[in-house]
Write an enzyme that holds these catalytic residues in place. Structure first.
Site, short mmCIF file in Angstrom:
data_model
loop_
_atom_site.label_atom_id
_atom_site.label_comp_id
_atom_site.label_asym_id
_atom_site.label_seq_id
_atom_site.Cartn_x
_atom_site.Cartn_y
_atom_site.Cartn_z
N LYS A 170 35.55 54.85 29.63
CA LYS A 170 36.96 53.91 30.13
C LYS A 170 35.96 52.38 30.74
O LYS A 170 35.60 52.65 31.53
CB LYS A 170 38.24 54.49 30.96
CG LYS A 170 38.99 53.50 31.19
CD LYS A 170 39.33 52.14 30.69
CE LYS A 170 39.43 51.09 31.56
NZ LYS A 170 39.15 50.04 31.30
N GLU A 245 31.47 53.78 43.34
CA GLU A 245 30.14 52.65 43.81
C GLU A 245 31.20 51.40 43.84
O GLU A 245 31.64 51.41 42.77
CB GLU A 245 28.83 52.40 42.91
CG GLU A 245 27.83 53.94 42.75
CD GLU A 245 27.66 53.76 44.01
OE1 GLU A 245 27.22 52.79 45.04
OE2 GLU A 245 26.79 54.62 44.38
N CYS A 279 26.64 43.01 42.43
CA CYS A 279 27.51 43.91 43.39
C CYS A 279 25.82 44.54 44.62
O CYS A 279 26.35 44.53 45.59
CB CYS A 279 27.24 45.84 42.79
SG CYS A 279 26.51 46.03 42.05
N GLU A 380 34.09 40.00 50.18
CA GLU A 380 33.12 39.92 49.08
C GLU A 380 33.86 39.07 47.87
O GLU A 380 34.95 39.20 47.95
CB GLU A 380 33.30 41.26 48.11
CG GLU A 380 32.32 40.92 46.91
CD GLU A 380 32.18 42.64 45.70
OE1 GLU A 380 33.82 43.32 45.63
OE2 GLU A 380 31.08 43.48 45.69
P1 NAP Z 1 37.74 46.81 39.10
O1 NAP Z 1 38.91 45.77 38.97
O2 NAP Z 1 37.91 47.87 39.99
O3 NAP Z 1 37.63 47.48 37.36
C1 NAP Z 1 36.42 48.49 37.81
C2 NAP Z 1 36.97 49.55 36.21
O4 NAP Z 1 38.07 50.19 36.70
C3 NAP Z 1 37.12 48.66 34.45
O5 NAP Z 1 37.18 49.49 33.80
C4 NAP Z 1 39.14 48.91 35.21
O6 NAP Z 1 39.67 49.03 33.84
C5 NAP Z 1 39.35 49.56 36.16
N1 NAP Z 1 40.40 50.25 36.45
C6 NAP Z 1 41.71 48.76 36.60
N2 NAP Z 1 42.91 49.27 37.27
C7 NAP Z 1 41.95 50.92 37.48
C8 NAP Z 1 43.09 52.29 37.31
N3 NAP Z 1 44.72 52.26 38.38
N4 NAP Z 1 42.96 53.12 37.19
C9 NAP Z 1 41.58 53.42 36.46
N5 NAP Z 1 40.68 52.93 36.16
C10 NAP Z 1 41.15 51.31 36.81
O7 NAP Z 1 36.65 45.85 39.04
P2 NAP Z 1 35.86 44.61 38.21
O8 NAP Z 1 35.94 43.70 38.41
O9 NAP Z 1 35.80 45.73 37.01
O10 NAP Z 1 34.31 44.91 39.03
C11 NAP Z 1 33.59 44.47 39.93
C12 NAP Z 1 33.48 45.07 41.42
O11 NAP Z 1 32.84 46.07 41.23
C13 NAP Z 1 33.21 44.33 42.16
O12 NAP Z 1 33.56 45.23 43.73
C14 NAP Z 1 32.22 45.04 42.92
O13 NAP Z 1 30.87 44.57 43.73
C15 NAP Z 1 31.92 46.42 42.26
N6 NAP Z 1 30.19 47.38 41.12
C16 NAP Z 1 30.36 47.82 42.32
C17 NAP Z 1 28.45 48.99 41.35
C18 NAP Z 1 28.32 49.01 42.81
O14 NAP Z 1 27.49 50.25 42.36
N7 NAP Z 1 28.39 49.30 43.71
C19 NAP Z 1 28.00 48.00 40.62
C20 NAP Z 1 28.96 46.90 39.65
C21 NAP Z 1 29.96 46.83 40.38
P3 NAP Z 1 39.92 47.21 33.66
O15 NAP Z 1 38.59 46.17 33.20
O16 NAP Z 1 41.11 46.96 31.73
O17 NAP Z 1 41.15 46.46 34.60
#
Ligand code: NAP
Length: 478
Positions: A170, A245, A279, A380
């Protein structure tokens, strides 16, 4: 139209959503089929049906398909990188670096198919042969974010598949095309039907279906802490294996003995490249008192030279925020910074001059005089905002660096070897750099954080196999 991929078929019917270029919102990069809970169920069922065949396929043969997929991606390297810049906004050189990394990841794990190391140890007993085999775990759900839309799907897919698992991917709705390209390459490489399934669409709508899908054994998630925590709670009800992560608030400590110019360069690079949307980006520079004023001045001077614009254009250093909501979050934090610690030393505005008006551009922004009490030093932001903090010396800098719940990456700039080792042993983060930017990792070593940033085994490198496989231990009397 980019369809979902379920049981070896491209499904191009149903409601759709648009993937727009954040540098030029008038441009639709792709129209994607919006998956439903029923699609997730069908994908999980296809993955369950494909599991016996794929897990019984010899590791080297699985590896051959990964090698082929890497070659296919390599052939369309330029186009895949351009897609990424158009959907995510990072500059074309950054996108090329990421696609190259995804290809390398596929080749690295393809090679693991010929190793998949188990264990062989001597028994205490006479004529007993004992060993442990590595075996796959089953159907795995992979949920990925938009900021590394190719590398993160690659570093989950490749180890999952090489271990013999089948998957449902996904991707993030803001940038699904890069992951779609990888799935297309796997399809063209001849991956058997049902082994890889791809369902794009709203995470809020699909997440519940995925975590409850019949046959699912594990979930690997990269994204925000909020969604990660929710997934963890849901997955635990079914005792799914889970790997998370999540966010960071990464420090770079700059000591007075550092190579000054390279410290400035490393901090600016880690704070602003990829628009701060890594990240592992540096969001706190913790600078020793003796060089604090000089360092702030040099960072501001360097930051002012960054060229912001459409990442497809040559010479651009920093692209837009990925979408309107991310841009609004960044602007909200900048406003909070203004309220709590005064005007930024540079930046602080949305950019709307000329063609920038068509995108989500924010100036690279530096706040000086930030203390631990300020919100922008604790939360963040995930955008081009750097908080510079003053430390009285090394001990104070270490204390400030560690005094947050996150623990993703941490960096130090110093020419003192003892200080560097002190830092290495005491920094509370999963990923450390010395005299390098805090961001910018390779795929051959474990990747992941500690504290609230992560949960479960590490990704990438040999460690990736730990999450995607299990052991079967054998005692044999001969
Ligand atoms: P996000 O909003 O949590 O979304 C991540 C993924 O989860 C997307 O595919 C999103 O789909 C999906 N998602 C949203 N709601 C969900 C639910 N209820 N159940 C299951 N999946 C769901 O994060 P983001 O804004 O894409 O990414 C930014 C964050 O990622 C930051 O906090 C960053 O630090 C973190 N990050 C961490 C790492 C690491 O390795 N630690 C690497 C990269 C990014 P949709 O897009 O359809 O909402």
């Amino acid at each position: 139209m980019f369809g979902n991929y379920i049981n070896g078929e491209w499904i191009s019917t149903g409601a759709t959503f648009e993937n727009r270029n954040p540098a030029n919102t008038g441009e639709v990069v792709g129209t994607f089929v919006k998956g439903t809970a029923a699609d997730i169920d069908a994908a999980a069922a296809a993955a369950s049906a494909a599991f016996p065949g794929w897990s019984a396929t010899p590791g080297p043969a699985r590896g051959n398909i990964l090698y082929k997929a890497a070659d296919i991606l390599d052939k369309s390297f330029e186009a895949v990188a351009a897609d990424m810049t158009r959907e995510e906004g990072k500059t074309l050189p950054e996108a090329k670096g990421e696609v190259r990394r995804a290809i390398n990841i596929f080749r690295y794990f393809a090679g693991e198919g010929s190793r998949l190391p188990g264990m062989l140890v001597p028994s205490e007993r006479d004529r007993v042969h004992m060993f442990a085999l590595r075996k796959p775990i089953g159907v795995v759900g992979l949920i990925t974010p938009w900021n590394f839309p190719s590398a993160i799907p690659a570093w989950k897919l490749a180890p999952a598949l090489i271990c013999g698992n089948t998957v449902v991917v996904k991707p993030a709705s803001a940038a699904p095309l890069s992951a779609w390209r990888i799935v297309e390459a796997l399809h063209q490489a001849g991956i058997p039907k049902g082994v890889v399934n791809f369902v794009a669409g709203s995470g809020g709508e699909l997440g519940g279906a995925l975590v409850n899908a019949a046959g699912l054994k594990a979930i690997s998630f990269t994204g925000s802490c909020e969604i990660g925590d929710w997934l963890h709670a849901e997955a635990s009800k079914r005792r799914l294996r889970i790997q998370l992560e999540m966010g960071g608030k990464n420090p770079t400590i700059v000591l007075a003995d550092a190579d000054f110019n390279s410290a400035v360069e490393n901090v600016v690079n880690a704070a602003f490249f990829s628009t701060g949307q890594k990240c592992t980006a540096t969001s706190r520079a913790i600078v020793e008192d003796a060089i604090y004023d000089k360092f702030v001045a040099a960072v501001v001077e360097r930051t002012r030279k960054l060229k912001v614009g459409d990442g497809m254009r040559p010479g651009i250093d920093m692209g837009p925020c990925v979408d309107q909501s991310q841009m609004e979050t960044v602007l909200r934090y900048i406003e909070m910074g203004r309220q709590e610690c005064g005007e930024p030393a540079c930046g602080g505005r949305r950019l709307t001059e000329g063609e920038l008006a068509n995108g989500y551009f924010v100036e690279p922004t530096v706040f000086a005089g930030v203390t631990e009490a300020h919100t922008i030093a604790r939360e963040e932001i995930f955008g081009p905002v750097l908080a510079i903090m003053r430390a009285s010396g090394f001990e104070d800098a270490m204390r400030i660096a560690n005094a947050i719940p996150f623990g993703l990456s941490s960096s130090i700039q110093t020419t003192n070897l003892s200080r560097a080792f002190d830092f290495i042993y005491r920094a509370e983060a999963g990923l450390l750099t010395v005299n390098l930017p805090s961001a910018g990792v390779e795929y051959q070593l474990p990747f992941g954080g500690t504290k609230d940033s992560s949960f479960g085994p590490k990704e990438q490198g040999p460690a990736a196999l730990e999450f995607y496989s299990d052991y079967k231990t054998v005692y044999l009397k001969y």
